[in-house]
Design an enzyme around this catalytic site. Structure first.
Site, PDB file in Angstrom:
ATOM      1  N   GLU A   1      37.968  56.512  26.665  1.00  0.00           N
ATOM      2  CA  GLU A   1      38.138  54.873  26.543  1.00  0.00           C
ATOM      3  C   GLU A   1      36.952  54.692  25.457  1.00  0.00           C
ATOM      4  O   GLU A   1      35.889  54.849  25.867  1.00  0.00           O
ATOM      5  CB  GLU A   1      37.756  54.100  27.762  1.00  0.00           C
ATOM      6  CG  GLU A   1      38.050  52.710  27.445  1.00  0.00           C
ATOM      7  CD  GLU A   1      37.332  51.714  28.722  1.00  0.00           C
ATOM      8  OE1 GLU A   1      37.556  50.613  28.809  1.00  0.00           O
ATOM      9  OE2 GLU A   1      36.439  52.153  29.439  1.00  0.00           O
TER      10      GLU A   1
ATOM     11  N   HIS B   1      44.214  47.484  33.199  1.00  0.00           N
ATOM     12  CA  HIS B   1      43.612  46.749  33.968  1.00  0.00           C
ATOM     13  C   HIS B   1      42.464  45.842  33.887  1.00  0.00           C
ATOM     14  O   HIS B   1      41.834  45.251  34.517  1.00  0.00           O
ATOM     15  CB  HIS B   1      43.143  47.793  35.242  1.00  0.00           C
ATOM     16  CG  HIS B   1      42.008  48.586  34.616  1.00  0.00           C
ATOM     17  ND1 HIS B   1      42.230  49.559  33.539  1.00  0.00           N
ATOM     18  CD2 HIS B   1      40.725  48.552  35.147  1.00  0.00           C
ATOM     19  CE1 HIS B   1      41.086  50.017  33.580  1.00  0.00           C
ATOM     20  NE2 HIS B   1      40.116  49.727  33.984  1.00  0.00           N
ATOM     21  N   ASP B   2      42.088  45.905  32.437  1.00  0.00           N
ATOM     22  CA  ASP B   2      40.967  44.979  32.010  1.00  0.00           C
ATOM     23  C   ASP B   2      41.711  43.924  30.908  1.00  0.00           C
ATOM     24  O   ASP B   2      40.819  43.177  30.655  1.00  0.00           O
ATOM     25  CB  ASP B   2      39.912  45.812  31.064  1.00  0.00           C
ATOM     26  CG  ASP B   2      39.290  46.949  31.736  1.00  0.00           C
ATOM     27  OD1 ASP B   2      39.035  46.770  32.954  1.00  0.00           O
ATOM     28  OD2 ASP B   2      38.781  48.066  31.207  1.00  0.00           O
TER      29      ASP B   2
ATOM     30  N   ASP C   1      36.366  57.028  31.515  1.00  0.00           N
ATOM     31  CA  ASP C   1      35.811  55.561  31.270  1.00  0.00           C
ATOM     32  C   ASP C   1      34.666  55.405  30.186  1.00  0.00           C
ATOM     33  O   ASP C   1      33.580  56.431  30.226  1.00  0.00           O
ATOM     34  CB  ASP C   1      35.247  55.113  32.591  1.00  0.00           C
ATOM     35  CG  ASP C   1      34.912  53.664  32.987  1.00  0.00           C
ATOM     36  OD1 ASP C   1      35.971  52.967  32.510  1.00  0.00           O
ATOM     37  OD2 ASP C   1      33.999  53.209  33.076  1.00  0.00           O
TER      38      ASP C   1
ATOM     39  N   ASP D   1      40.922  59.084  36.526  1.00  0.00           N
ATOM     40  CA  ASP D   1      39.871  58.341  35.968  1.00  0.00           C
ATOM     41  C   ASP D   1      38.476  58.896  36.198  1.00  0.00           C
ATOM     42  O   ASP D   1      38.102  58.953  37.260  1.00  0.00           O
ATOM     43  CB  ASP D   1      40.064  56.904  36.365  1.00  0.00           C
ATOM     44  CG  ASP D   1      39.805  55.818  35.250  1.00  0.00           C
ATOM     45  OD1 ASP D   1      38.521  55.888  34.639  1.00  0.00           O
ATOM     46  OD2 ASP D   1      40.454  54.794  35.232  1.00  0.00           O
TER      47      ASP D   1
HETATM   48  O1  TEU Z   1      35.654  49.226  30.850  1.00  0.00           O
HETATM   49  C1  TEU Z   1      34.631  49.034  29.679  1.00  0.00           C
HETATM   50  C2  TEU Z   1      34.683  47.904  29.377  1.00  0.00           C
HETATM   51  O2  TEU Z   1      33.838  47.854  28.649  1.00  0.00           O
HETATM   52  C3  TEU Z   1      35.336  46.744  29.849  1.00  0.00           C
HETATM   53  O3  TEU Z   1      34.571  46.250  31.263  1.00  0.00           O
HETATM   54  C4  TEU Z   1      35.144  45.565  28.871  1.00  0.00           C
HETATM   55  O4  TEU Z   1      34.277  45.686  28.222  1.00  0.00           O
HETATM   56  C5  TEU Z   1      35.391  44.198  29.477  1.00  0.00           C
HETATM   57  O5  TEU Z   1      36.713  44.010  30.294  1.00  0.00           O
HETATM   58  C6  TEU Z   1      35.682  43.454  28.172  1.00  0.00           C
HETATM   59  O6  TEU Z   1      35.409  42.103  28.698  1.00  0.00           O
HETATM   60  C7  TEU Z   1      35.707  50.245  31.807  1.00  0.00           C
HETATM   61  C8  TEU Z   1      36.782  50.121  32.767  1.00  0.00           C
HETATM   62  O7  TEU Z   1      38.258  50.098  32.384  1.00  0.00           O
HETATM   63  C9  TEU Z   1      36.445  48.700  33.428  1.00  0.00           C
HETATM   64  O8  TEU Z   1      37.473  48.564  34.268  1.00  0.00           O
HETATM   65  C10 TEU Z   1      35.187  48.947  34.173  1.00  0.00           C
HETATM   66  O9  TEU Z   1      34.662  47.823  34.866  1.00  0.00           O
HETATM   67  C11 TEU Z   1      34.027  49.409  33.223  1.00  0.00           C
HETATM   68  O10 TEU Z   1      34.486  50.440  32.324  1.00  0.00           O
HETATM   69  C12 TEU Z   1      32.965  49.907  34.024  1.00  0.00           C
HETATM   70  O11 TEU Z   1      33.319  51.050  34.503  1.00  0.00           O
END
Ligand code: TEU
Ligand code: CA
Length: 545
Positions: free
Chosen positions: A243, A317-318, A201, A99
């Site tokens: 992403e 994971h989000d 990311d 990542d």
């Molecule tokens: O996620 C990007 C992101 O925009 C998410 O945080 C998303 O907006 C949110 O969950 C929606 O409410 C990436 C990663 O996947 C995330 O785990 C990180 O927290 C984020 O970037 C910051 O690095």
């Protein structure tokens, strides 16, 4: 054809290291834990492991806040453990995808520590510093994804720094060529260690231009990605996935088009975002709408049919757990989880499986704010309560959509803590682990786990799954998804019910005929009849030629 790439037929499995398996009883998953489960992953049949961040980090955002790009977080292990993981995985035919979090660093990264010290140091321009507004407030109204202003004042130097995520995740200044070359050097250092790719990311953010209020799709975004490709992974036969919450079919073609020399594919989130409330976003999801989902999936399938490439995922994971969001985790957990897997794995693109999805793990019934760990959830809790929401209302939304749903420990067995740890897990284990765990799933032939294994296997033996043309049918049907994939004389017909009752459907006459059932979640179906009675969440794929 020369345009065939190894990752077209690959299946990727995402590991969230903190929650996968704890080998030393400190309550935190680690690299040795992953190494001890490589046989499990080989048995499942996956080709690539996407590791969520494992670098040294204060863990404000569980590793998405990196303080040293070239070291491993001590709680996860050492560089030797990492090299061992790469080597042992390679022995089993599995590659490691890292990542890459380069939109921002941790505020504990030495670059930022130096940058914030005074206005004139060689790292000042590594980050995005601006003068206060005339009233002393933030330079502009930009908001952080985790709530509140995206600017925090550094009192020593009386300037604000930008952080599109937590205050501890300052944004790097990609306009600065020195930043870019440091990052490329770091990427090459990891490529030399034998990784097979990068998940990138929030890559759509790196071209931001704060003066113009531009966050995603900035004017230099694609120049940066092309430069990165040329300077790093373009020289290796690896897979890259960016992403990009902002991605549209048109921009996805720019990112992943063959002639562009950018990325293999992007994660697009249109199907996720469209289910959110216009005002309260994910904290108040709308009821699931299959007609809309089908139209979004279909649009992407067709847009990237001849150039570019799709990624396919229900969860990560989000996001909430797939079966809780799109299926029925109460009465028809097994049936609906299998149905969802068929729908996703028979589409064109690269499927991603988030850890635990292969055993049908569900959302977590948290009851108190003390149980959550996620920085976004905790920030939003504070902001929503300040805005007048009750704690119960917030928890209801968080339990539907919050990120900690996906982050409870992987459920391995019936033993204490689901076999995840002999210590106290950093976040609570879902109490349903006695029924839902990998050991039980492997022991049972009809489990979700064996179903995933079959689906992964089918991809390896049927080119129509990888390259067949997509066409959808019964678009307006509110409960059934029907699509075909066609390659030469092969036709794959996929039928899936999203309804928790029996359902009778009339099939389009063009699709009626005999075939061979490749996969199903009730009995085998070897024929598409004119009228089909579907059991709750029934799904199958039939191959005819
Ligand atoms: O996620 C990007 C992101 O925009 C998410 O945080 C998303 O907006 C949110 O969950 C929606 O409410 C990436 C990663 O996947 C995330 O785990 C990180 O927290 C984020 O970037 C910051 O690095
Ligand atoms: Ca550990």
């Amino acid at each position: 054809s020369s345009s065939i790439r190894w990752w077209h037929s690959a299946v990727v499995y995402q590991i969230y290291p903190r929650s996968f398996l704890d080998s030393n009883g400190d309550g935190i998953g680690d690299l040795q834990g992953i190494i001890s489960k490589l046989d499990y992953l080989k048995q499942l049949g996956v080709d690539v492991i996407w590791l969520s961040p494992i670098y040294r980090s204060p863990m404000d955002d569980n590793g998405y806040d990196i303080s040293d790009y070239q070291d491993i977080a001590p709680e996860f292990g050492t560089l030797d453990d990492f090299d061992q993981l790469v080597a042992e995985a390679a022995d089993k035919g599995i590659g490691i995808m890292l990542d890459l979090v380069v939109n921002h660093t941790s505020d504990a990264h030495p670059w930022f520590v130096e940058s914030r010290r005074n206005r004139k140091n060689r790292r000042r321009d590594f980050y995005i510093w601006r003068e206060p507004a005339p009233d002393g407030g933030p330079p502009n109204a930009m908001q952080s994804s985790f709530g509140g202003s995206a600017w925090t004042l550094n009192e020593e130097t009386n300037q604000y720094y930008l952080h599109l995520f937590s205050t501890r995740q300052p944004d790097l200044n990609w306009e600065n060529p020195a930043v870019r070359s440091e990052i490329y050097e770091m990427m090459n250092w990891w490529l030399a260690r034998g990784i097979v790719g990068f998940r990138m990311d929030v890559i759509d953010h790196i071209g931001k231009q704060v003066e113009k209020d531009i966050i995603t799709d900035g004017p230099h975004l694609h120049d940066f990605i092309q430069e990165m490709n040329k300077a790093t992974f373009g020289r290796h036969d690896v897979v890259t996935v960016g992403e990009a919450w902002s991605a549209t079919p048109a921009s996805a073609l720019v990112y992943s088009g063959k002639a562009r020399h950018e990325l293999s594919m992007v994660f697009q989130f249109e199907h996720v975002i469209r289910q959110w409330d216009e005002t309260y976003g994910k904290w108040r999801p709308k009821p699931f709408d299959l007609v809309q989902l089908k139209s979004i999936f279909g649009k992407w399938q067709l847009a990237l049919a001849h150039d570019g490439w799709n990624s396919l995922f229900w969860g990560n994971h989000d996001l909430p757990r797939a079966v809780s969001r799109y299926g029925n985790s109460e009465g028809y957990r097994v049936e609906s989880a299998k149905m969802l897997a068929i729908v996703l794995h028979m589409l064109k693109g690269t499927p991603y499986i988030f850890q635990g999805e292969e055993i049908g793990m569900t959302n977590m019934p948290f009851t108190s704010i003390e149980q959550y760990r996620d920085v976004e959830t905790l920030n939003m809790h504070r902001l929503h309560l300040e805005a007048g929401l009750s704690p119960e209302e917030f928890i209801r939304g968080a339990n539907e959509s919050g990120r900690d749903n996906a982050r409870t420990p992987m459920q391995w067995a019936r033993s204490p803590n689901a076999g995840f740890s002999t210590g106290t897990p950093w976040i609570e284990v879902n109490p349903n682990y006695l029924a839902i765990n990998a050991e039980a799933a492997i022991a049972e032939d009809a489990s979700i786990w064996h179903h995933y294994r079959s689906l992964i296997g089918l991809r390896k033996s049927h080119p129509v799954i990888i390259y067949g043309d997509y066409q959808s049918w019964l678009d307006q049907h509110p409960y059934v998804y029907v699509y075909t994939r066609t390659l030469g004389t092969d036709r794959l017909t996929v039928v899936a019910s999203f309804k928790s009752d029996e359902l009778i459907i009339s099939m389009p006459s063009e699709l009626v005929g005999k075939g061979v059932c490749l996969v199903s979640n009730y009995g085998a179906m070897n024929e598409v009849s004119a009228t089909i009675t579907l059991k709750p969440f029934e799904a199958f794929a039939i191959l005819s030629n």
